[in-house]
Design a protein around this motif. Structure first.
Motif, short mmCIF file in Angstrom:
data_model
loop_
_atom_site.label_atom_id
_atom_site.label_comp_id
_atom_site.label_asym_id
_atom_site.label_seq_id
_atom_site.Cartn_x
_atom_site.Cartn_y
_atom_site.Cartn_z
N VAL A 188 -28.54 -17.79 -10.34
CA VAL A 188 -27.62 -18.91 -10.98
C VAL A 188 -26.21 -18.84 -10.32
CG1 VAL A 188 -26.48 -19.89 -12.88
CG2 VAL A 188 -28.94 -19.51 -12.58
N THR A 189 -25.88 -17.36 -10.35
CA THR A 189 -24.56 -16.97 -10.07
C THR A 189 -24.38 -16.43 -8.56
OG1 THR A 189 -24.63 -14.96 -11.18
CG2 THR A 189 -23.89 -16.64 -12.31
N PHE A 190 -25.51 -16.59 -7.67
CA PHE A 190 -25.59 -16.14 -6.65
C PHE A 190 -24.37 -15.66 -5.68
CE2 PHE A 190 -26.29 -16.31 -1.89
CZ PHE A 190 -27.15 -15.36 -1.74
N PRO A 191 -23.27 -16.55 -5.31
CA PRO A 191 -22.44 -16.19 -4.52
C PRO A 191 -21.46 -15.15 -4.80
CG PRO A 191 -22.52 -18.38 -4.77
CD PRO A 191 -23.36 -17.96 -5.64
N ILE A 192 -21.28 -15.03 -6.41
CA ILE A 192 -20.46 -13.90 -6.81
C ILE A 192 -21.50 -12.56 -7.21
CG2 ILE A 192 -18.98 -13.31 -8.99
CD1 ILE A 192 -18.36 -16.51 -9.09
N SER A 193 -22.51 -12.74 -7.76
CA SER A 193 -23.40 -11.71 -8.21
C SER A 193 -23.79 -10.70 -7.17
CB SER A 193 -24.72 -12.37 -8.91
OG SER A 193 -25.48 -12.96 -7.95
N ILE A 194 -23.95 -11.25 -5.94
CA ILE A 194 -24.18 -10.42 -4.68
C ILE A 194 -23.12 -9.10 -4.75
CG2 ILE A 194 -22.79 -11.61 -2.96
CD1 ILE A 194 -26.33 -10.33 -2.51
N TRP A 195 -21.95 -9.35 -4.99
CA TRP A 195 -20.98 -8.12 -4.89
C TRP A 195 -21.30 -6.98 -5.95
CZ3 TRP A 195 -18.64 -8.32 -0.58
CH2 TRP A 195 -18.23 -9.39 -0.12
N MET A 196 -22.29 -7.69 -7.21
CA MET A 196 -22.45 -6.74 -8.33
C MET A 196 -23.58 -5.85 -8.20
SD MET A 196 -21.22 -9.20 -11.53
CE MET A 196 -21.70 -7.83 -12.60
N CYS A 197 -24.57 -6.63 -7.15
CA CYS A 197 -25.97 -6.29 -7.19
C CYS A 197 -26.14 -5.39 -5.80
CB CYS A 197 -27.21 -7.39 -6.81
SG CYS A 197 -27.06 -8.34 -8.05
N ILE A 198 -25.23 -5.29 -4.79
CA ILE A 198 -25.64 -4.58 -3.47
C ILE A 198 -24.47 -3.24 -3.78
CG2 ILE A 198 -24.90 -4.25 -1.02
CD1 ILE A 198 -25.97 -7.17 -0.90
N LYS A 199 -25.05 -1.85 -3.58
CA LYS A 199 -24.22 -1.04 -3.85
C LYS A 199 -24.48 -0.17 -2.45
CE LYS A 199 -22.88 -1.72 -8.10
NZ LYS A 199 -21.59 -2.21 -8.20
N ILE A 200 -23.33 0.83 -2.17
CA ILE A 200 -23.29 1.50 -1.16
C ILE A 200 -23.27 3.18 -1.50
CG2 ILE A 200 -22.37 2.25 1.30
CD1 ILE A 200 -21.29 -0.62 1.32
N VAL A 201 -23.91 3.98 -0.83
CA VAL A 201 -23.71 5.48 -1.16
C VAL A 201 -23.47 5.84 0.35
CG1 VAL A 201 -25.00 5.62 -3.19
CG2 VAL A 201 -26.33 5.75 -1.00
N LYS A 202 -22.87 7.20 0.15
CA LYS A 202 -22.37 7.56 1.44
C LYS A 202 -23.31 8.71 1.87
CE LYS A 202 -17.45 7.53 0.01
NZ LYS A 202 -16.36 8.24 -0.43
N GLU A 203 -23.21 9.11 3.08
CA GLU A 203 -24.42 10.00 3.91
C GLU A 203 -24.80 11.33 2.98
OE1 GLU A 203 -27.00 11.02 6.46
OE2 GLU A 203 -25.89 9.23 6.58
N TYR A 204 -23.74 11.82 2.31
CA TYR A 204 -23.93 12.93 1.48
C TYR A 204 -24.25 12.80 0.13
CZ TYR A 204 -18.85 12.23 0.42
OH TYR A 204 -17.85 11.42 0.07
N GLU A 205 -24.43 11.54 -0.36
CA GLU A 205 -24.67 11.11 -1.78
C GLU A 205 -26.22 10.53 -1.96
OE1 GLU A 205 -20.43 9.93 -3.52
OE2 GLU A 205 -21.55 8.44 -2.76
#
Length: 284
Positions: free
Chosen positions: A46-63
């Motif tokens: 329902v809140t797709f354009p905004i929720s995408i920033w809350m659902c996708i996360k990034i971890v670094k190479e050493y994490e």
């Protein structure tokens, strides 16, 4: 207790068995859990354009990221490095640093096997080998490893005497590393290296050891001087035997001595007189 009334002991899973149980849980989240997951998916759509920033996360190479869905570790274990996807309401995650961590062991007052109090410190290098075990099996892996290193240092040095502590640092470090590595295996920690930095002795003991070393050096110096005197006396004896065979050699030696004295520009020259001449004057 089984059907025959015999007691059955349940062994707690260790090592890789525990890791497999955590990464691949057998129990399901249940009907209520699936309803909450479905509601989270619906809310995200329902809140797709905004929720995408809350659902996708990034971890670094050493994490690595450990994802919890409704309090349970998500199947598959740690995620990363790179992008991963979480649900906004039902999922949470913890980042785990996989790099080698270094910490100093504070100076520990240790009573050695021969009843000498010494202060010893060291340094430990370790890293998280399994992120899932480091999060699920212990509250704070870093603090636990630090405390365990301190107690292990005390226990290992308590079985050694002062001479062994001062001379066998490498062996003590290897023993500590093996002990720490075995103890932290269930926490997903790999102890890579342990080093003993400094051994501080009490001031009175330092003075006593310095006095002992000084006395030992003086004794060796006296022995060496005595050996030199003995060798010199033997050489003089051999020289006197050679001069006795040729009386003219004594005169040549006398002239050589005068030449040496003249080269040094001394104002005083001593002329030796034969003893036979002195005996003639003594008779008169």
């Amino acid at each position: 207790m089984d059907a025959d009334g015999e007691e059955v002991t349940m062994k707690e899973p260790r090592g890789r068995d525990r890791q497999s149980a955590l990464e691949n849980p057998e129990t399901d989240i249940g009907l209520c859990g699936w309803l909450l997951v479905g509601f989270s998916l619906l809310l995200m759509l329902v809140t797709f354009p905004i929720s995408i920033w809350m659902c996708i996360k990034i971890v670094k190479e050493y994490e690595r990221a450990i994802i919890f869905r409704l309090g349970r570790i998500l199947r598959g274990g740690a995620k990363g490095p790179g992008l991963f996807f979480i649900l906004p309401c039902t999922d949470s995650f913890i980042n785990v640093d996989m790099r080698t961590i270094t910490f100093d062991i504070p100076p520990q007052e240790v009573l050695t096997k021969d009843s000498v109090t010494v202060s010893v410190d060291g340094v430990v290098y370790y890293r998280v080998q399994n992120a899932t075990l480091a999060v699920a099996n212990i509250t704070n892996a870093d603090a636990a490893t630090r405390l365990l290193a301190q107690t292990t240092l005390r226990n290992v040095l308590g079985t050694k005497n002062l001479a062994e502590i001062l001379s066998d640092r490498e062996e003590i470090a290897h023993s500590m590393q093996s002990t720490l590595d075995d103890a932290t295996d269930e926490w997903g920690i790999k102890v890579e290296r342990v080093e003993i930095k400094d051994v501080k002795l009490p001031l009175q003991l330092q003075r006593a050891m310095a006095a002992e070393a000084e006395a030992s050096r003086e004794a060796r110096a006296k022995v060496i001087a005595a050996e030199g005197e003995m060798n010199a006396s033997r050489a003089l004896k051999e020289a006197s035997l050679v001069i006795a065979e040729s009386p003219s050699a004594l005169q040549l030696r006398y002239l050589q001595t005068l030449n040496t004295i003249a080269a040094e520009k001394n104002s005083t020259i001593i002329f030796p007189l034969p003893l036979d001449m002195m005996q003639a004057f003594m008779k008169h």
